[in-house]
Structures are given as C-alpha cells and as structure tokens.
Design an enzyme around this catalytic site. Structure first.
Site, short mmCIF file in Angstrom:
data_model
loop_
_atom_site.label_atom_id
_atom_site.label_comp_id
_atom_site.label_asym_id
_atom_site.label_seq_id
_atom_site.Cartn_x
_atom_site.Cartn_y
_atom_site.Cartn_z
N HIS A 192 -27.66 13.12 -8.18
CA HIS A 192 -27.12 14.32 -7.53
C HIS A 192 -25.61 14.21 -7.35
O HIS A 192 -25.06 13.11 -7.24
CB HIS A 192 -27.83 14.64 -6.21
CG HIS A 192 -27.51 13.75 -5.06
ND1 HIS A 192 -28.34 13.62 -3.97
CD2 HIS A 192 -26.47 12.94 -4.80
CE1 HIS A 192 -27.80 12.78 -3.11
NE2 HIS A 192 -26.67 12.35 -3.58
N ASN A 246 -30.25 9.40 -7.64
CA ASN A 246 -31.04 10.32 -8.47
C ASN A 246 -30.15 11.23 -9.32
O ASN A 246 -30.63 12.18 -9.93
CB ASN A 246 -31.97 11.16 -7.59
CG ASN A 246 -31.21 12.06 -6.62
OD1 ASN A 246 -29.98 12.10 -6.63
ND2 ASN A 246 -31.94 12.79 -5.80
N GLU A 298 -29.46 18.62 -6.28
CA GLU A 298 -30.51 17.65 -6.56
C GLU A 298 -31.12 17.92 -7.94
O GLU A 298 -30.96 19.02 -8.49
CB GLU A 298 -31.60 17.77 -5.49
CG GLU A 298 -31.09 17.55 -4.06
CD GLU A 298 -30.85 16.09 -3.70
OE1 GLU A 298 -30.87 15.23 -4.60
OE2 GLU A 298 -30.62 15.81 -2.52
N ASP A 346 -19.73 19.37 0.95
CA ASP A 346 -20.98 19.78 1.59
C ASP A 346 -20.97 19.51 3.08
O ASP A 346 -20.07 18.84 3.60
CB ASP A 346 -22.17 19.07 0.92
CG ASP A 346 -21.92 17.59 0.68
OD1 ASP A 346 -21.05 17.00 1.35
OD2 ASP A 346 -22.59 17.02 -0.20
P1 PGA Z 1 -22.97 7.03 -1.34
O1 PGA Z 1 -23.50 8.49 -1.60
O2 PGA Z 1 -21.51 7.04 -1.62
O3 PGA Z 1 -23.28 6.79 0.11
O4 PGA Z 1 -23.73 6.13 -2.27
C1 PGA Z 1 -23.16 9.14 -2.79
C2 PGA Z 1 -23.93 10.43 -2.90
O5 PGA Z 1 -25.09 10.49 -2.47
O6 PGA Z 1 -23.36 11.40 -3.43
#
Ligand code: PGA
Length: 235
Positions: A138, A136, A143, A67
């Site tokens: 995602h 959450n 999302e 992304d």
């Molecule tokens: P993080 O993010 O590795 O900073 O916890 C993971 C994500 O949001 O996919």
C-alpha cells in the site's frame, strides 16, 4: 525509476532529507507532500537538524500529508497531524496556515476529501511527494484491490494494516477502521515522488513494485508508470 540501495537506516535518512531539502531550496514556495510511519522519522530528524543550522528554509512552502485517520482529533497522540507536528512541523519555520492535513473529524468526510483535492490544485499541485510503502504494497491507505483508486477519499484499512499500525496505539486501544487518504490519482499527480523503505521485511514488496507487473493488488506498482520516481532503500 531511479533505485538506490544504501548501507543503513542512518544513510537512508540523510539521503532522503538531503533530497527533500534540495527540492525545497529549488522551489522555496512549492507544495510538498509528506508521509507518516516509522520509515521517515530519521529523515524528519535530519531535516530538523538541517533547518537548525540554516541549511533549509520551510518559511515559504505549503505541505500536504498523505492521509489521516477518521474519527480521532488532530491533537490525539496517534493522529497523523500530531505525528507531523511532533517529528517535523513543530520544529521548523513552517507557517501553521500552510499545513494541510485531511480533517478526519469533518462532519462531511466526502466534502473534506473534495476540499483537500481542490486545495492541492489551487496551490499548483504537489512538487515532491514523499512515500513509505506497506508490507502489502500500500501507499497512503491505498490498499491492495481490484482497481487503482482515484482522488482523495475515505478508505477502509485492511486487517494487515490495522495489525501493522496497532504497535503505535496503547494496548487495547481501538484503531480507527477508516482514514482519509490521497488516492492513487492524487499521488500520481505529484511532479516527483521519493519512496523510502527500510528493513528486510520490505525487500519482497519493493522487488515486486520495481520489477513486477503493474497490478492494483500491489498498489505501489503503479509508480512504474510515473516519470519521476526515486526510491532509496536499505535492508
Ligand atoms: P512504516 O509504514 O514506515 O511504518 O513501515 C509505511 C507504510 O505503511 O506506508
């Protein structure tokens, strides 16, 4: 799904890097999907170390990132292109022309999403996709919602993701509200997936992803339907 719990973040990083390096050695001209976030930083540092001692060669591979924010240029310190250059790509022998990251500044964002999907197909699909997971559930910027998403598209960030990602931005700096992300179908098209997670705050969502129902309200739960997923995590 193969699930491995390791002792700590250092071991998680070593195991993830060894996993990725092993796949690169097996498919030295393959396409590999990378992810941003705090979780893979240790694995990227380890891959750089392994590259420096000759243990992994990035010279033939192509890379795709999950992304990129819309509306900030690739040289912005919070862009995912900048993150990848800073943590991994800028320190290994990857050919700059072999790096694919969605262009969040494209005038035609939908066209850019189609171009990205086309490029993945042209290169024969993604061999191994690395994923983190949001609190959450995602993956990428897919999302929680009523349906699983399809191909690469422009997604609106949820409030919880904006809040989680704001720690990377300067105080008062606006976080882009949208991002281009591989969709669930794109991610599920990868031949193998490695998901990594670290910290007690991810424990609940990991448990739901592995043991709960497949439900678009927890996008990562779809990975139960993929035939080659490895999960490495630590508390
Ligand atoms: P993080 O993010 O590795 O900073 O916890 C993971 C994500 O949001 O996919």
């Amino acid at each position: 799904m193969r699930v491995t719990k390791v002792r700590d973040y250092a071991e998680l990083s070593r195991r993830a890097a060894a996993f990725i390096a092993g796949r690169i050695c097996a498919e030295p001209c393959g396409a590999f999907g990378f992810a941003t976030g705090s979780t893979p930083e240790g694995a990227y540092a380890e891959l750089v170390r392994m590259h420096r001692c000759g243990a992994v060669d990035f010279g033939g591979i192509h890379t795709f990132n999950l992304d990129e924010y819309c509306g900030i240029p690739g040289d912005h310190p919070q862009s995912y292109r900048h993150f990848m250059m800073d943590r991994l790509f800028g320190h290994v022998n990857l050919k700059p022309g072999n790096v694919e990251i969605p262009d969040g500044m494209a005038a035609d964002l939908d066209g850019e999403c189609r171009r990205y999907e086309g490029r993945i197909r042209e290169l024969g699909g993604i061999s191994l996709q690395l994923l983190g997971i949001g609190r959450n559930g995602h993956i990428g910027f897919n999302e929680p919602g009523d349906v699983f998403s399809g191909d690469t598209a422009v997604f609106r960030l949820t409030e919880s993701t904006v809040a989680a990602n704001s720690r990377h931005f300067a105080p008062g700096e606006a976080i882009p509200p949208t991002a281009i992300s591989m969709g669930i179908r794109t991610i599920m098209g990868a031949r193998s997936i490695l998901l990594i997670a670290s910290g007690p705050e991810k424990r609940g969502v990991l448990d739901a992803m592995i043991n709960g129902p497949i439900d678009p309200r927890l996008p990562a739960s779809i990975l139960q339907a993929h035939r080659d997923v490895s999960v490495i995590y630590c508390d």
